[in-house]
Design an enzyme around this catalytic site. Structure first.
Site, PDB file in Angstrom:
ATOM      1  N   ASP A 148       0.894  -0.986   0.088  1.00 58.37           N
ATOM      2  CA  ASP A 148       0.161  -0.096  -0.195  1.00 58.37           C
ATOM      3  C   ASP A 148       0.650   1.420  -0.040  1.00 58.37           C
ATOM      4  O   ASP A 148       2.077   1.298   0.200  1.00 58.37           O
ATOM      5  CB  ASP A 148      -0.852  -0.005   1.288  1.00 58.37           C
ATOM      6  CG  ASP A 148      -1.664   1.257   1.483  1.00 58.37           C
ATOM      7  OD1 ASP A 148      -2.280   1.723   0.399  1.00 58.37           O
ATOM      8  OD2 ASP A 148      -1.618   2.058   2.366  1.00 58.37           O
ATOM      9  N   ASP A 206      -0.346   5.100   0.828  1.00 57.27           N
ATOM     10  CA  ASP A 206      -0.518   6.138   1.876  1.00 57.27           C
ATOM     11  C   ASP A 206      -0.520   5.387   3.245  1.00 57.27           C
ATOM     12  O   ASP A 206      -1.358   4.549   3.444  1.00 57.27           O
ATOM     13  CB  ASP A 206      -1.940   6.702   1.681  1.00 57.27           C
ATOM     14  CG  ASP A 206      -2.221   7.478   0.384  1.00 57.27           C
ATOM     15  OD1 ASP A 206      -1.146   8.095  -0.374  1.00 57.27           O
ATOM     16  OD2 ASP A 206      -3.072   7.220  -0.457  1.00 57.27           O
ATOM     17  N   GLY A 242      -7.598   3.545   3.128  1.00 55.90           N
ATOM     18  CA  GLY A 242      -7.802   2.303   1.909  1.00 55.90           C
ATOM     19  C   GLY A 242      -9.010   2.485   1.312  1.00 55.90           C
ATOM     20  O   GLY A 242      -9.221   1.757   0.209  1.00 55.90           O
ATOM     21  N   ARG A 278     -11.747   7.665  -2.777  1.00 52.41           N
ATOM     22  CA  ARG A 278     -12.228   9.053  -2.273  1.00 52.41           C
ATOM     23  C   ARG A 278     -13.837   9.543  -1.863  1.00 52.41           C
ATOM     24  O   ARG A 278     -14.288   9.929  -1.161  1.00 52.41           O
ATOM     25  CB  ARG A 278     -11.810  10.045  -3.283  1.00 52.41           C
ATOM     26  CG  ARG A 278     -11.581  11.593  -3.160  1.00 52.41           C
ATOM     27  CD  ARG A 278     -11.233  12.336  -4.402  1.00 52.41           C
ATOM     28  NE  ARG A 278      -9.917  12.016  -4.856  1.00 52.41           N
ATOM     29  CZ  ARG A 278      -9.667  12.029  -5.943  1.00 52.41           C
ATOM     30  NH1 ARG A 278     -10.070  12.696  -6.991  1.00 52.41           N
ATOM     31  NH2 ARG A 278      -8.371  11.467  -6.596  1.00 52.41           N
ATOM     32  N   SER A 294      -5.680   4.820  -4.457  1.00 50.29           N
ATOM     33  CA  SER A 294      -5.396   6.133  -4.618  1.00 50.29           C
ATOM     34  C   SER A 294      -5.232   6.560  -6.142  1.00 50.29           C
ATOM     35  O   SER A 294      -4.419   5.907  -6.976  1.00 50.29           O
ATOM     36  CB  SER A 294      -4.138   6.977  -4.148  1.00 50.29           C
ATOM     37  OG  SER A 294      -3.880   8.170  -4.463  1.00 50.29           O
ATOM     38  N   ASN A 327      -3.892   9.539  -6.995  1.00 49.62           N
ATOM     39  CA  ASN A 327      -2.574  10.173  -7.069  1.00 49.62           C
ATOM     40  C   ASN A 327      -1.549   9.293  -6.947  1.00 49.62           C
ATOM     41  O   ASN A 327      -0.402   9.881  -6.648  1.00 49.62           O
ATOM     42  CB  ASN A 327      -3.009  11.250  -5.768  1.00 49.62           C
ATOM     43  CG  ASN A 327      -3.794  12.235  -6.109  1.00 49.62           C
ATOM     44  OD1 ASN A 327      -4.052  12.814  -7.121  1.00 49.62           O
ATOM     45  ND2 ASN A 327      -5.052  12.038  -5.269  1.00 49.62           N
ATOM     46  N   ASP A 369      -1.477  -0.197   6.256  1.00 44.09           N
ATOM     47  CA  ASP A 369      -1.919   0.336   7.406  1.00 44.09           C
ATOM     48  C   ASP A 369      -3.401   0.350   7.758  1.00 44.09           C
ATOM     49  O   ASP A 369      -3.687   0.937   8.647  1.00 44.09           O
ATOM     50  CB  ASP A 369      -1.378   1.682   7.291  1.00 44.09           C
ATOM     51  CG  ASP A 369      -1.952   2.602   6.380  1.00 44.09           C
ATOM     52  OD1 ASP A 369      -2.373   2.148   5.327  1.00 44.09           O
ATOM     53  OD2 ASP A 369      -2.580   3.489   6.738  1.00 44.09           O
TER      54      ASP A 369
HETATM   55  C1  BG6 Z   1      -5.984   5.453  -0.125  1.00 41.16           C
HETATM   56  C2  BG6 Z   1      -6.200   6.130   1.114  1.00 41.16           C
HETATM   57  O1  BG6 Z   1      -4.812   4.954  -0.330  1.00 41.16           O
HETATM   58  O2  BG6 Z   1      -6.496   6.095  -1.145  1.00 41.16           O
HETATM   59  C3  BG6 Z   1      -7.727   6.510   1.407  1.00 41.16           C
HETATM   60  O3  BG6 Z   1      -5.782   5.293   2.212  1.00 41.16           O
HETATM   61  C4  BG6 Z   1      -7.934   7.270   0.111  1.00 41.16           C
HETATM   62  O4  BG6 Z   1      -7.680   7.520   2.474  1.00 41.16           O
HETATM   63  C5  BG6 Z   1      -7.911   6.699  -1.222  1.00 41.16           C
HETATM   64  O5  BG6 Z   1      -9.248   7.909   0.051  1.00 41.16           O
HETATM   65  C6  BG6 Z   1      -7.853   7.514  -2.642  1.00 41.16           C
HETATM   66  O6  BG6 Z   1      -7.076   8.285  -2.843  1.00 41.16           O
HETATM   67  P1  BG6 Z   1      -7.110   9.588  -3.746  1.00 41.16           P
HETATM   68  O7  BG6 Z   1      -5.982  10.012  -3.745  1.00 41.16           O
HETATM   69  O8  BG6 Z   1      -7.532   8.928  -5.106  1.00 41.16           O
HETATM   70  O9  BG6 Z   1      -8.143  10.447  -3.366  1.00 41.16           O
HETATM   71 MG    MG Z   2      -2.909   3.142   3.426  1.00 44.30          MG
END
Ligand code: BG6
Ligand code: MG
Length: 219
Positions: A11, A13, A48, A51, A119, A121, A173
């Site tokens: 993972d 984040d 995890g 969004r 994510s 991002n 996490d």
């Molecule tokens: C996960 C995070 O890695 O990504 C979550 O733990 C988050 O908290 C999810 O909502 C989506 O992320 P992003 O960057 O696409 O908004």
């Molecule tokens: Mg995480």
């Protein structure tokens, strides 16, 4: 080489880097704008999950008029814009040297390394912290339709790597992420909140402890 595991799926984040704190600050700012109580307990439930699912969890405590889907999209976009400003300030200095050393150690053992993140991002973050191009494969929010605890992101990572899910170890996490790893049929290693909550086949105090866990697993 015949060994129990051939790959490690991380993972991002809250595992490779501490972007979880920026997620918290981003959601806290929009929750404050809407007058919604938001704290670490709620935040841990967002780990995890995607969004939009995160926004729905935050809105459980919203007491205003019902929000249209368009307004929800707008709120999620505002959070992401604020979050991206924080990500833009990240640099390779935000990668803990012990994380980099541990990754290099595992790679040196011949293990394949992948990212399995919900994510959208993820690739941007990896570039910011100097890990663009480092991982063998990246499975993230841009290639899945269901986020953790669904196993899709990890199964895709294994598929991209060409490794059987049962030969993969997952590092997470998020409790939802550990559940996803279990559903994918992978060995699960918990760190941070997931470890605090007793999840995972093994638990890490620090990321660097992963080297010993992999040694104990025969890798
Ligand atoms: C996960 C995070 O890695 O990504 C979550 O733990 C988050 O908290 C999810 O909502 C989506 O992320 P992003 O960057 O696409 O908004
Ligand atoms: Mg995480």
């Amino acid at each position: 080489m015949n060994r129990p595991y051939d790959a490690v799926v991380f993972d991002l984040d809250g595992v490779i880097c501490h972007t979880d704190k920026y997620h918290y600050l981003g959601w806290k700012s929009v929750a404050d704008d809407l007058g919604i109580p938001f704290d670490e307990t709620v935040n841990n439930r967002l780990r995890g999950v995607s969004r939009m699912e995160s926004l729905e969890i935050i809105l459980e405590k919203y007491e205003g008029e019902p929000l249209s889907d368009a307004r929800k999209d707008e709120i999620a976009t505002i959070k992401n814009v604020r979050y991206r400003v924080m990500l833009g300030d990240m640099s390779p200095a935000d990668l803990d040297p012990s994380v980099r050393a541990t990754l290099d150690d595992l790679r040196g053992r011949g293990l394949k390394l992948a990212i399995g993140s919900s994510s959208k991002n993820a690739k941007f973050i990896l570039e910011r912290i100097g890990l663009g191009g480092y991982f063998d494969e990246i499975s993230d929010g841009t290639n899945i339709s269901r986020s953790k605890p669904d196993p899709e992101v990890f199964l895709k990572a294994a598929q991209f790597l060409g490794v059987e899910p049962a030969k993969c170890v997952v590092i997470e996490d998020a409790v939802a992420g550990i559940e996803a790893g279990v559903a994918a049929g992978m060995y699960t290693v918990a760190i941070g909140d997931a470890a605090d909550q007793g999840a995972g086949d093994a638990k890490l105090g620090t990321f660097a402890d992963l080297s010993q866990v992999m040694t104990d697993l025969g890798c």
